[in-house]
Each structure stands twice: as C-alpha cells, then as structure tokens.
Design an enzyme around this catalytic site. Structure first.
Site, PDB file in Angstrom:
ATOM      1  N   GLY A 175       8.395  25.879  -4.838  1.00 31.60           N
ATOM      2  CA  GLY A 175       7.530  26.473  -5.860  1.00 31.60           C
ATOM      3  C   GLY A 175       7.843  26.090  -7.292  1.00 31.60           C
ATOM      4  O   GLY A 175       7.518  26.833  -8.215  1.00 31.60           O
ATOM      5  N   SER A 176       8.417  24.906  -7.494  1.00 32.86           N
ATOM      6  CA  SER A 176       8.682  24.533  -8.893  1.00 32.86           C
ATOM      7  C   SER A 176       7.371  24.269  -9.646  1.00 32.86           C
ATOM      8  O   SER A 176       7.269  24.548 -10.838  1.00 32.86           O
ATOM      9  CB  SER A 176       9.652  23.351  -8.995  1.00 32.86           C
ATOM     10  OG  SER A 176       9.072  22.172  -8.510  1.00 32.86           O
TER      11      SER A 176
ATOM     12  N   ASN B 145      -5.451  20.206  -5.072  1.00 36.06           N
ATOM     13  CA  ASN B 145      -4.125  19.961  -4.494  1.00 36.06           C
ATOM     14  C   ASN B 145      -3.398  18.917  -5.321  1.00 36.06           C
ATOM     15  O   ASN B 145      -4.027  18.064  -5.952  1.00 36.06           O
ATOM     16  CB  ASN B 145      -4.300  19.443  -3.057  1.00 36.06           C
ATOM     17  CG  ASN B 145      -2.976  19.150  -2.383  1.00 36.06           C
ATOM     18  OD1 ASN B 145      -2.024  19.926  -2.488  1.00 36.06           O
ATOM     19  ND2 ASN B 145      -2.883  18.025  -1.694  1.00 36.06           N
TER      20      ASN B 145
ATOM     21  N   HIS C 167      -0.543  15.865  -4.925  1.00 32.93           N
ATOM     22  CA  HIS C 167       0.104  15.034  -3.900  1.00 32.93           C
ATOM     23  C   HIS C 167       1.046  14.044  -4.589  1.00 32.93           C
ATOM     24  O   HIS C 167       0.665  13.423  -5.579  1.00 32.93           O
ATOM     25  CB  HIS C 167      -0.972  14.292  -3.101  1.00 32.93           C
ATOM     26  CG  HIS C 167      -0.407  13.531  -1.950  1.00 32.93           C
ATOM     27  ND1 HIS C 167      -0.032  14.141  -0.763  1.00 32.93           N
ATOM     28  CD2 HIS C 167      -0.099  12.219  -1.802  1.00 32.93           C
ATOM     29  CE1 HIS C 167       0.457  13.234   0.057  1.00 32.93           C
ATOM     30  NE2 HIS C 167       0.435  12.060  -0.549  1.00 32.93           N
TER      31      HIS C 167
ATOM     32  N   ASP D  36      -5.696  15.413   2.128  1.00 29.27           N
ATOM     33  CA  ASP D  36      -5.452  14.501   0.992  1.00 29.27           C
ATOM     34  C   ASP D  36      -6.627  13.564   0.723  1.00 29.27           C
ATOM     35  O   ASP D  36      -6.437  12.377   0.445  1.00 29.27           O
ATOM     36  CB  ASP D  36      -4.185  13.655   1.252  1.00 29.27           C
ATOM     37  CG  ASP D  36      -2.956  14.524   1.453  1.00 29.27           C
ATOM     38  OD1 ASP D  36      -2.870  15.595   0.826  1.00 29.27           O
ATOM     39  OD2 ASP D  36      -2.081  14.127   2.240  1.00 29.27           O
TER      40      ASP D  36
HETATM   41  C1  GRF Z   1       5.233  18.483  -4.673  1.00 30.46           C
HETATM   42  O1  GRF Z   1       5.874  17.239  -4.638  1.00 30.46           O
HETATM   43  C2  GRF Z   1       3.758  18.333  -4.429  1.00 30.46           C
HETATM   44  O2  GRF Z   1       3.243  17.112  -4.862  1.00 30.46           O
HETATM   45  C3  GRF Z   1       3.659  18.416  -2.935  1.00 30.46           C
HETATM   46  O3  GRF Z   1       4.631  19.354  -2.557  1.00 30.46           O
HETATM   47  C4  GRF Z   1       5.672  19.374  -3.526  1.00 30.46           C
HETATM   48  C5  GRF Z   1       5.887  20.799  -3.947  1.00 30.46           C
HETATM   49  O4  GRF Z   1       7.030  20.935  -4.736  1.00 30.46           O
HETATM   50  N1  GRF Z   1       2.328  18.738  -2.502  1.00 30.46           N
HETATM   51  P1  GRF Z   1       7.410  22.333  -5.382  1.00 30.46           P
HETATM   52  O5  GRF Z   1       7.485  23.337  -4.236  1.00 30.46           O
HETATM   53  O6  GRF Z   1       6.344  22.686  -6.357  1.00 30.46           O
HETATM   54  O7  GRF Z   1       8.737  22.116  -6.023  1.00 30.46           O
END
Ligand code: GRF
Length: 198
Positions: free
Chosen positions: A13-14, A108, A110, A151
C-alpha cells in the site's frame, strides 16, 4: 464537491499512502473514503486505518458465487458513494459486473510499459524479471482504465524508466515505484477532470 476515491489494495500500500497524502495536501482534489482489499492482515489496511480511513476486506472465497462477490463490491462502492476506484497493487481481476457499472471510473497502475509485460500472472517481481530477461533498454509505469481484460484498458499516462546494466528486479522495482508515486496522482487528477466535464 470533493471527489470520493476508493483505493483497492492487496499488499504493502505505498501507492495508497501516496494517494492519501496527495489528497490531504490538495495535490489531488479528492479524499480517499475507502480502502478495500481482497485479503486481511496486509500493511495497506494498517496504513488506511492509521489515517482513519475505513478499510474493508472483501474476500471472494467468502461468497457462494462470483455474482454474489461482484454484488458485495458494488454495494460497498454505493455505500461509500465512490466516484473513482484506483487499483494500487490489487491482485484480483475486477468482476465484469463492476467494470460495466463503473466504466471509465476504475483505473489501475502497472509497473511496466503496457501493452508489454502485462496480463494474468505478470505482477510485482515477475514483471521486472521478465523485462530484464528480455534485455529491454527501458521499462516504466502505466496508468490505464480497467476493462474486462487484465492490464488492457486504454492508457491514461505512461512514463519511462531507463534500465541500468547493473539492475536486479529489486533495484528496478524501486526506481519504478518512485515514478509511480509521481504519475499516479497526476493520472488521478486527469481522470477526475475528465469526469467533471461529462
Ligand atoms: C505497484 O508496483 C503497482 O504498479 C502494482 O502493484 C504495486 C503496488 O505497490 N500494480 P504498493 O503496494 O503500492 O507498494
């Protein structure tokens, strides 16, 4: 009126944290009104709760059918009067019923330059491993609308990240993440502006 975002997560969840802060600072004209996950016990839910944002878990296995699962998600979005859903590391396919009801209102992020390196099973470390194995010179980040295929929906924003000869999947992932924090708030703002013009 301020826009109401729901961020869907399955992991750390960063990006959720980044979006919450961008809303708090006014960088995004919205509030995160709901964090939703397909699994309990993840760091992302903790982050939401720390900011006093409702964090709901909707595990598909808890429902008798795919239809009941989709209905539960739709009810949640209705309950929190959500304008835009931002997937941020959500590892499940959004049910078609939800996509249809919220067409143009689910996006989304990606960690690669779609349409390359996307699709079922290509997430997280797997993406960066595949990019490096193919000896690509660049990778990047894509924010796109969600449709019925993994995607696949149309692209809102993309930014490239150069690949270094010393790169490992972890090192590349770290630089890609930094670019995610930069472009996800920008993409959300673009989508909200477009929605306001409808
Ligand atoms: C990110 O790299 C995003 O592109 C992908 O999942 C990851 C989530 O990272 N869909 P975080 O949980 O937000 O750190």
């Amino acid at each position: 009126m301020e826009n109401r975002l729901s961020v869907w997560v399955s992991g750390s969840g960063s990006n959720l944290e980044r979006i919450i802060k961008a809303c708090q600072s006014g960088e995004i004209f919205a509030s995160v009104v709901l964090a939703a996950s397909d699994r309990p016990g993840i760091l992302a839910l903790e982050r939401a709760r720390k900011h006093s944002i409702p964090a709901e878990v909707v595990p598909p296995k808890q429902f008798g059918s795919a239809g009941a699962y989709a209905l539960a998600l739709l009810e949640l979005l209705k309950k929190y009067r959500v304008d835009l859903v931002c997937l941020a590391g959500y590892l499940r396919k959004v049910p078609d019923e939800v996509v249809r009801a919220y067409r143009g209102r689910i996006i989304n992020i990606h960690p690669a330059l779609l349409p390359k390196y996307g699709g079922k099973g290509l997430y997280g470390r797997q993406v960066h491993k595949a990019v490096l194995a193919a000896k690509e010179k660049e990778s990047g980040v894509t924010v796109h609308y969600v449709d019925e295929q993994y995607d696949h929906g149309s692209i809102i924003l993309q930014k490239k990240v150069s690949i270094l000869s010393s790169d490992t999947p972890e090192a590349l992932a770290e630089r890609v993440h930094q670019v995610e924090y930069e472009i996800y708030p920008q993409a959300i703002t673009l989508v909200l502006e477009k929605l306001a013009c409808r």
